[in-house]
Design a protein around this motif. Structure first.
Motif, PDB file in Angstrom:
ATOM      1  N   ALA A 125       1.106  11.824 -15.398  1.00 53.95           N
ATOM      2  CA  ALA A 125       1.746  13.141 -15.342  1.00 53.95           C
ATOM      3  C   ALA A 125       3.270  13.024 -15.227  1.00 53.95           C
ATOM      4  N   GLU A 126       3.751  11.870 -14.749  1.00 49.93           N
ATOM      5  CA  GLU A 126       5.190  11.681 -14.573  1.00 49.93           C
ATOM      6  C   GLU A 126       5.858  11.030 -15.786  1.00 49.93           C
ATOM      7  N   VAL A 127       5.051  10.522 -16.724  1.00 53.44           N
ATOM      8  CA  VAL A 127       5.619   9.820 -17.879  1.00 53.44           C
ATOM      9  C   VAL A 127       6.607  10.692 -18.661  1.00 53.44           C
ATOM     10  N   PRO A 128       6.291  11.954 -18.969  1.00 53.34           N
ATOM     11  CA  PRO A 128       7.286  12.761 -19.709  1.00 53.34           C
ATOM     12  C   PRO A 128       8.629  12.861 -19.001  1.00 53.34           C
ATOM     13  N   ASP A 129       8.616  12.974 -17.678  1.00 48.14           N
ATOM     14  CA  ASP A 129       9.882  13.070 -16.938  1.00 48.14           C
ATOM     15  C   ASP A 129      10.663  11.757 -16.993  1.00 48.14           C
ATOM     16  N   VAL A 130       9.952  10.631 -16.916  1.00 55.72           N
ATOM     17  CA  VAL A 130      10.632   9.334 -16.976  1.00 55.72           C
ATOM     18  C   VAL A 130      11.283   9.141 -18.342  1.00 55.72           C
ATOM     19  N   LEU A 131      10.561   9.475 -19.407  1.00 54.86           N
ATOM     20  CA  LEU A 131      11.125   9.337 -20.752  1.00 54.86           C
ATOM     21  C   LEU A 131      12.273  10.325 -20.976  1.00 54.86           C
ATOM     22  N   ALA A 132      12.152  11.517 -20.385  1.00 54.40           N
ATOM     23  CA  ALA A 132      13.244  12.487 -20.487  1.00 54.40           C
ATOM     24  C   ALA A 132      14.488  11.968 -19.773  1.00 54.40           C
ATOM     25  N   ALA A 133      14.287  11.305 -18.628  1.00 57.73           N
ATOM     26  CA  ALA A 133      15.421  10.728 -17.907  1.00 57.73           C
ATOM     27  C   ALA A 133      16.097   9.648 -18.744  1.00 57.73           C
ATOM     28  N   CYS A 134      15.295   8.844 -19.430  1.00 55.46           N
ATOM     29  CA  CYS A 134      15.871   7.818 -20.298  1.00 55.46           C
ATOM     30  C   CYS A 134      16.723   8.452 -21.387  1.00 55.46           C
ATOM     31  N   ARG A 135      16.215   9.506 -21.996  1.00 55.08           N
ATOM     32  CA  ARG A 135      16.964  10.188 -23.059  1.00 55.08           C
ATOM     33  C   ARG A 135      18.289  10.734 -22.526  1.00 55.08           C
ATOM     34  N   THR A 136      18.268  11.231 -21.296  1.00 50.61           N
ATOM     35  CA  THR A 136      19.478  11.776 -20.697  1.00 50.61           C
ATOM     36  C   THR A 136      20.460  10.675 -20.300  1.00 50.61           C
ATOM     37  N   ASN A 137      19.921   9.577 -19.764  1.00 49.61           N
ATOM     38  CA  ASN A 137      20.769   8.546 -19.167  1.00 49.61           C
ATOM     39  C   ASN A 137      21.355   7.564 -20.169  1.00 49.61           C
ATOM     40  N   LEU A 138      20.669   7.316 -21.276  1.00 49.45           N
ATOM     41  CA  LEU A 138      21.204   6.363 -22.248  1.00 49.45           C
ATOM     42  C   LEU A 138      22.576   6.815 -22.723  1.00 49.45           C
ATOM     43  N   ASP A 139      23.535   5.913 -22.633  1.00 49.68           N
ATOM     44  CA  ASP A 139      24.921   6.208 -22.999  1.00 49.68           C
ATOM     45  C   ASP A 139      25.203   5.559 -24.355  1.00 49.68           C
TER      46      ASP A 139
ATOM     47  N   ASP B 235       0.828  -1.209   0.000  1.00 52.27           N
ATOM     48  CA  ASP B 235       0.000   0.000   0.000  1.00 52.27           C
ATOM     49  C   ASP B 235       0.864   1.262   0.000  1.00 52.27           C
ATOM     50  N   GLY B 236       0.308   2.316  -0.610  1.00 47.46           N
ATOM     51  CA  GLY B 236       0.916   3.638  -0.510  1.00 47.46           C
ATOM     52  C   GLY B 236       1.853   4.021  -1.627  1.00 47.46           C
ATOM     53  N   TYR B 237       1.937   3.213  -2.695  1.00 44.38           N
ATOM     54  CA  TYR B 237       2.913   3.491  -3.747  1.00 44.38           C
ATOM     55  C   TYR B 237       2.273   3.641  -5.126  1.00 44.38           C
ATOM     56  N   ASP B 238       0.941   3.737  -5.184  1.00 51.75           N
ATOM     57  CA  ASP B 238       0.242   3.650  -6.465  1.00 51.75           C
ATOM     58  C   ASP B 238       0.273   4.917  -7.302  1.00 51.75           C
ATOM     59  N   HIS B 239       0.650   6.061  -6.731  1.00 49.44           N
ATOM     60  CA  HIS B 239       0.489   7.339  -7.429  1.00 49.44           C
ATOM     61  C   HIS B 239       1.775   7.886  -8.040  1.00 49.44           C
ATOM     62  N   THR B 240       2.849   7.110  -8.031  1.00 47.92           N
ATOM     63  CA  THR B 240       4.106   7.630  -8.568  1.00 47.92           C
ATOM     64  C   THR B 240       4.874   6.537  -9.299  1.00 47.92           C
ATOM     65  N   LEU B 241       5.669   6.976 -10.278  1.00 50.72           N
ATOM     66  CA  LEU B 241       6.565   6.063 -10.986  1.00 50.72           C
ATOM     67  C   LEU B 241       7.940   6.013 -10.332  1.00 50.72           C
ATOM     68  N   GLY B 242       8.256   7.019  -9.533  1.00 52.04           N
ATOM     69  CA  GLY B 242       9.553   7.049  -8.878  1.00 52.04           C
ATOM     70  C   GLY B 242      10.543   7.943  -9.603  1.00 52.04           C
ATOM     71  N   ASP B 243      11.751   7.983  -9.073  1.00 53.28           N
ATOM     72  CA  ASP B 243      12.811   8.856  -9.570  1.00 53.28           C
ATOM     73  C   ASP B 243      13.756   8.063 -10.466  1.00 53.28           C
ATOM     74  N   PHE B 244      13.824   8.426 -11.744  1.00 57.26           N
ATOM     75  CA  PHE B 244      14.655   7.721 -12.705  1.00 57.26           C
ATOM     76  C   PHE B 244      15.871   8.546 -13.142  1.00 57.26           C
ATOM     77  N   THR B 245      16.202   9.579 -12.395  1.00 55.69           N
ATOM     78  CA  THR B 245      17.371  10.385 -12.742  1.00 55.69           C
ATOM     79  C   THR B 245      18.651   9.620 -12.428  1.00 55.69           C
ATOM     80  N   ALA B 246      19.732  10.030 -13.061  1.00 55.71           N
ATOM     81  CA  ALA B 246      21.029   9.396 -12.811  1.00 55.71           C
ATOM     82  C   ALA B 246      21.425   9.517 -11.345  1.00 55.71           C
ATOM     83  N   ALA B 247      21.100  10.649 -10.734  1.00 54.57           N
ATOM     84  CA  ALA B 247      21.435  10.848  -9.325  1.00 54.57           C
ATOM     85  C   ALA B 247      20.727   9.827  -8.443  1.00 54.57           C
ATOM     86  N   ALA B 248      19.477   9.519  -8.773  1.00 51.61           N
ATOM     87  CA  ALA B 248      18.718   8.559  -7.973  1.00 51.61           C
ATOM     88  C   ALA B 248      19.300   7.153  -8.120  1.00 51.61           C
TER      89      ALA B 248
END
Length: 522
Positions: free
Chosen positions: A121-135, A22-35
């Motif tokens: 609402a978080e999907v654009p940020d997750v995809l942006a993180a992928c674009r940044t993180n892919l090496d 319980d308590g985790y349904d509203h977010t995808l989480g932090d996918f930044t390199a720092a995280a």
């Protein structure tokens, strides 16, 4: 352990939600390199802390050692960062988090829609993180192309598939509106992947592969020995299949015999699903009549078409377990439908690799007493950590073990179904050979596809999909036969009935095999 799980879930809310926490349904989480980097540092601290933990009981020691094995594997994989290599890390989180709640429907529809809108609402940020993180120096073209195939389903999946699972018209419209910005982000992401040039490799290498076998899977051998075990198993099964084929049609050519059997298949994908449902019911009744396991109260296995977003990357049947941290005992056996853009011939080949001779083995593996029975049964284990961490070397090993068990019990009651059962097993032996050779030696993709198409009864298209999966998921493919052999070995030394062995070892979780052996003998 509770403190560790709280930390683990906080960094992986999609995993937590998938498991029923319980308590985790509203977010995808932090996918930044720092995280990602922070989680890697914290894993090292947790490994040190838990390594010094004294335990009061043997079961507590198994819990601790289970977590330690997972941490050691994850820390080893920091040298092979999938979040820099593979778009699937990001795409799987999005697709799973959106689809699974509506498939399971464990909460009222307004709550499901509210959580989905928040995640969208978080999907654009997750995809942006992928674009940044892919090496570009680490990402392999093969993995990027797999991700591109999935990403291309994103717009339709978010704007049509998911809203269509909502019954209330107002809520459906609300979800469709919220999906549009996320769909636009997917459109841009597809364009990015189409133009992304990279030169990395998907080959893991022998050193890391062997480290994972020893430290995460707790097997007492390395990749080279696993490769030899696969070759030996293939040769033994080849001899058995020659003998069965001789009785079937007077020759020893089991590949030709399987090719002939594969011509007897359902006429359509819908017919395939219906026939799998009937076979699943037959398997359940057989297991119940033979009293091979204890059935958990309230368990149910649905047989449904595979989800649209999985069709570009999964060519075989698969299973969605009930969330073990919830009260649900309903699982889903997904029948492998093809993508919408497949040709008539590609659909026919998919139907051929789900022939009527093969269906009994596949239904046993996915449902009774395979994945569905095991994962609904183990969900009653009160040790939370056992329901959070499990390895395919047990879960897939179990599902293949029970195929052999039901063969021993007489379930495959014709020469055709017996040959198909052995073909399912030799297919897993071929997987061991190919996966180790791909990642630890120099077998090419083309050589691997030929091997799978000639050393097992796969169509060229299915062999291609299989090999692509092995490249993307090193060490997973050998888990089936490796685990089945180990579970057989543990059974030989068990003192008690067959049913009590099954209930005990499967109920202990999906443990690395060394820990499963300890649990069976407690």
């Amino acid at each position: 352990m509770d403190e560790f799980l709280k930390w683990y879930f906080s960094g992986r809310p999609v995993v937590a939600s998938y498991l029923g926490a319980d308590g985790y349904d509203h977010t995808l989480g932090d996918f930044t390199a720092a995280a990602f980097a922070a989680r890697e540092r914290e894993e090292i601290l947790w490994l040190d802390r838990l390594s010094r933990l004294e335990t009061a009981t043997p079961d507590d020691a198994i819990d601790r050692d289970l977590v330690l094995s997972q941490l050691r594997g994850s820390i080893a994989l920091a040298s092979w960062p999938d979040w820099r290599r593979d778009p699937a890390v990001y795409l799987s989180a999005i697709f799973t988090s959106m689809f699974t709640p509506f498939q399971r429907r464990l909460k009222p529809e307004p709550e499901l829609v509210s959580a989905a809108v928040s995640r969208l609402a978080e999907v654009p940020d997750v995809l942006a993180a992928c674009r940044t993180n892919l090496d570009a120096d680490l990402a392999a073209p093969l993995l990027v192309q797999r991700g591109l195939g999935q990403a291309r389903t994103g717009r339709n999946f978010l704007t049509r598939t998911i809203p269509s699972m909502v019954t209330d018209p107002e809520l459906r419209a609300k979800l469709a509106d919220a999906a549009e910005p996320a769909a636009a982000a997917f459109d841009a992401f597809v364009a990015f992947l189409e133009g992304f040039e990279c030169g990395g490799t998907w080959r893991m290498g022998e050193r890391l592969y062997s480290t994972l076998l020893r430290e995460r899977e707790l097997l007492g051998y390395d990749a080279a020995e696993l490769h030899r075990k696969g070759e030996a198993a293939w040769a033994s099964l080849d001899a058995r299949m020659r003998e069965v084929t001789l009785r079937l049609n007077g020759t020893e050519d089991w590949r030709a015999a399987m090719e002939s059997l594969m011509d007897d298949h359902p006429a359509t994908l819908a017919d395939m699903r219906a026939e799998y449902e009937a076979e699943t019911c037959r398997a359940r009744e057989f297991v119940k009549e033979r009293d091979l396991v204890t059935f958990p109260e309230g368990e149910e296995c649905l047989v449904l078409p595979s989800a649209e977003y999985t069709r570009p990357v999964l060519a075989v049947a698969h299973y969605l377990a009930p969330p073990p941290l919830s009260s649900s005992r309903t699982g889903v056996f997904f029948v492998p439908y093809t993508p919408d853009d497949f040709t008539e011939e590609q659909v026919r080949q998919r139907l051929r690799t789900n022939s009527r001779a093969q269906m009994p083995s596949i239904a046993v593996h996915e449902a009774y007493p395979g994945h569905h029975w095991h994962l609904s049964h183990m969900a009653s284990n009160t040790r939370t950590v056992r329901n959070v961490f499990r390895t395919p070397y047990f879960t897939e090993g179990w599902a293949l073990y029970v195929e052999k068990l039901l063969h021993e019990q007489g379930y495959f009651d014709t020469l055709a179904t017996e040959l198909a059962h052995l073909d399912c097993r030799i297919f897993r032996a071929a997987r061991i050979v190919v996966d180790t050779a791909l990642h630890c030696e120099d077998m090419s993709i083309e050589e691997a596809e030929t091997f799978m198409a000639t050393k097992a009864s796969l169509s060229p298209g299915t062999a291609q999909g299989e090999v692509s999966r092995y490249c993307a998921w090193p060490t997973q493919a050998p888990s089936y036969l490796t685990g089945a052999i180990e579970i057989d070995r543990i059974r030989e030394s068990y003192e008690g009935s067959l049913k009590s062995f099954h209930d005990k070892i499967a109920g202990s979780g999906g443990l690395p095999l060394g820990l499963a052996e300890q649990a069976a003998h407690l």
